[in-house]
Scaffold this motif. Structure first.
Motif, short mmCIF file in Angstrom:
data_model
loop_
_atom_site.label_atom_id
_atom_site.label_comp_id
_atom_site.label_asym_id
_atom_site.label_seq_id
_atom_site.Cartn_x
_atom_site.Cartn_y
_atom_site.Cartn_z
N LEU A 67 0.85 -1.20 0.00
CA LEU A 67 0.00 0.00 0.00
C LEU A 67 0.88 1.24 0.00
O LEU A 67 1.86 1.33 0.75
CB LEU A 67 -0.92 -0.01 1.22
CG LEU A 67 -2.12 -0.97 1.14
CD1 LEU A 67 -2.82 -1.07 2.50
CD2 LEU A 67 -3.10 -0.50 0.07
N PRO A 68 0.56 2.26 -0.80
CA PRO A 68 1.48 3.37 -1.04
C PRO A 68 1.77 4.25 0.17
O PRO A 68 2.83 4.88 0.23
CB PRO A 68 0.79 4.18 -2.14
CG PRO A 68 -0.66 3.80 -2.05
CD PRO A 68 -0.67 2.37 -1.61
N ASN A 69 0.85 4.31 1.13
CA ASN A 69 1.05 5.20 2.28
C ASN A 69 1.30 4.45 3.59
O ASN A 69 1.36 5.08 4.65
CB ASN A 69 -0.17 6.12 2.45
CG ASN A 69 -0.27 7.14 1.34
OD1 ASN A 69 0.58 8.03 1.22
ND2 ASN A 69 -1.28 7.00 0.50
N LEU A 70 1.46 3.15 3.51
CA LEU A 70 1.64 2.35 4.72
C LEU A 70 2.94 2.71 5.43
O LEU A 70 4.01 2.74 4.83
CB LEU A 70 1.64 0.87 4.36
CG LEU A 70 1.54 -0.11 5.54
CD1 LEU A 70 0.20 0.03 6.25
CD2 LEU A 70 1.73 -1.55 5.05
N MET A 71 2.83 2.99 6.73
CA MET A 71 4.01 3.34 7.53
C MET A 71 4.24 2.35 8.67
O MET A 71 5.36 2.19 9.14
CB MET A 71 3.86 4.75 8.11
CG MET A 71 3.86 5.86 7.06
SD MET A 71 3.91 7.52 7.78
CE MET A 71 2.32 7.59 8.57
N ASN A 72 3.17 1.69 9.14
CA ASN A 72 3.30 0.78 10.27
C ASN A 72 2.29 -0.35 10.12
O ASN A 72 1.09 -0.11 10.01
CB ASN A 72 3.06 1.54 11.58
CG ASN A 72 3.47 0.72 12.79
OD1 ASN A 72 3.09 -0.44 12.93
ND2 ASN A 72 4.24 1.32 13.69
#
Length: 405
Positions: free
Chosen positions: A308-313
């Motif tokens: 997913l392009p905005n996944l951070m955690n």
């Protein structure tokens, strides 16, 4: 020399004329005010506010920071924590528009007279020691936009009086002692933020949700139980944060979670969820934080979610996942913080024992045929008790902390 004296005289004369004019103007102004502008008539709105705030002060039993010491006299707009502005109905009339006692450590309760403050737009009482139940007279506050009662000692069932406030957009009841069930009508209100975490609410997650305007909904740390209903998709047009941490949630995550296309934060950790991760979550392009930890979920961690392009955690520790597709096995190479401990992932460190993992494989969960039992009992036969993950203290999301806004 004569020229200098003449110049000095002219300056002195000009200064004298100016002073005489100033004195005359001042005297004329005083005379004019004395004879033509008598004391303005009393403002009935501020008179009512005076009565309400004096009644409030009488039921404040502890004010260690002397926050309300200057609540004396009729000029309520000078009281600490009281904010006045022009009335929205008449800009020539001043009214009490806000009460902000955040962080005052004040003990007391809310008197019925607060209903006299019908022009209030905000009430902020965060981090005090107010107790008791909310007065029904709050229903008079038709302009109230924000109500923050978090981190106090209020008790009783859900305060249904808040459902009668037509202008309310922000409701914060977290960190109190409210109990009982959550009324379904709460989610039909035109609210932008709903914080009810860290209370004593029980029964089940409301079985159906109507179309909602909320962008943030936090249920966490209540004993709700039951399954997350497919009608959660009715939040799709607005919901950005959904936190269901430690709510005794059971059953499978419905695929309708993937319809929440604006979602940025999804946290369902510390529950009794079973079954696989719905692949529909791979369609949540705005998702930044996904926490599935401390459940009983199983199957494959799909690559569609990991890219997913905005996944951070992405945290899925303390479950029974047996495979990580593609990049899911090394998300840190994509700059994503992740935790995959205590699963059944071969060749990964800090995993469950073979015995635990074999038990999971022997009892696969088919979510299509899974029936939610409600009250946290829905998954009792799907996985043996020996597989239930050990309880852990839930971590606080920023949206759950009482000072967060």
């Amino acid at each position: 020399m004569a020229s200098t004296s003449c110049c000095s005289f002219v300056i002195s004369q000009a200064l004298l004329i100016f002073l005489l004019h100033l004195n005359f103007s001042t005297a004329a102004s005083h005379h004019h005010r004395r004879h033509h502008h008598r004391t303005p008539p009393p403002n009935p709105k501020l008179q009512q506010a005076y009565l309400a705030l004096q009644a409030f002060k009488k039921v404040i039993y502890s004010d260690p920071n002397n926050f309300t010491t200057n609540w004396i006299g009729p000029d309520v707009c000078k009281y600490n924590g009281i904010y006045c502005s022009a009335s929205p109905h008449d800009n020539k009339t001043k009214v009490v528009a806000g009460i902000d006692l955040n962080g005052g450590d004040i003990a007391g309760y809310l008197p019925d007279e607060l209903g006299l403050l019908s022009d209030l737009a905000l009430i902020h009482l965060n981090s005090n020691r107010f107790c008791g139940i909310l007065p029904q007279t709050l229903s008079n506050l038709s302009l109230l936009f924000e109500l923050d009662l978090s981190n106090n000692r209020f008790v009783g069932p859900f305060p249904t009086v808040v459902l009668s406030l037509p202008s309310l957009k922000y409701l914060d009841l977290r960190y109190n002692e409210f109990e009982g069930s959550l009324p379904p009508q709460l989610f039909a209100r035109n609210l932008d933020a709903i914080f009810v975490n860290n209370n004593r609410f029980s029964n089940v997650v409301p079985p159906s949700f109507v179309a909602s305007t909320a962008s943030v909904v936090v249920f966490a740390n209540n004993k709700l139980g039951g399954c997350l209903p497919p009608s959660i998709s009715n939040f799709a047009n607005t919901l950005e944060e959904l936190l269901l941490i430690n709510t005794s949630l059971s059953g499978c995550l419905p695929p309708e979670v993937g319809y929440l296309y604006k979602l940025k934060v999804l946290d369902v950790s510390n529950n009794n969820l079973v079954g696989p991760i719905p692949y529909s979550i791979a369609g949540l392009a705005h998702l930044e934080q996904l926490n599935l930890a401390h459940n009983m979920m199983s199957g494959i961690v799909p690559m569609g979610i990991c890219v997913l392009p905005n996944l951070m955690n992405f945290t899925f520790s303390y479950n029974f996942f047996c495979e990580e597709e593609g990049i899911c096995g090394n998300l840190s190479s994509n700059g994503v913080a992740f935790d995959d401990r205590r699963n059944c992932l071969p060749e990964k460190p800090k995993q469950r024992s073979e015995k635990e993992c074999e038990a999971a494989l022997e009892h696969p969960v088919d979510c299509f045929h899974y029936h939610c039992g409600g009250g946290g009992s829905g998954g009792s036969n799907a996985i043996p008790p020996a597989m239930v993950p050990a309880a852990a203290t839930p971590l606080l999301s920023p949206s759950m902390a009482p000072g967060y806004a």
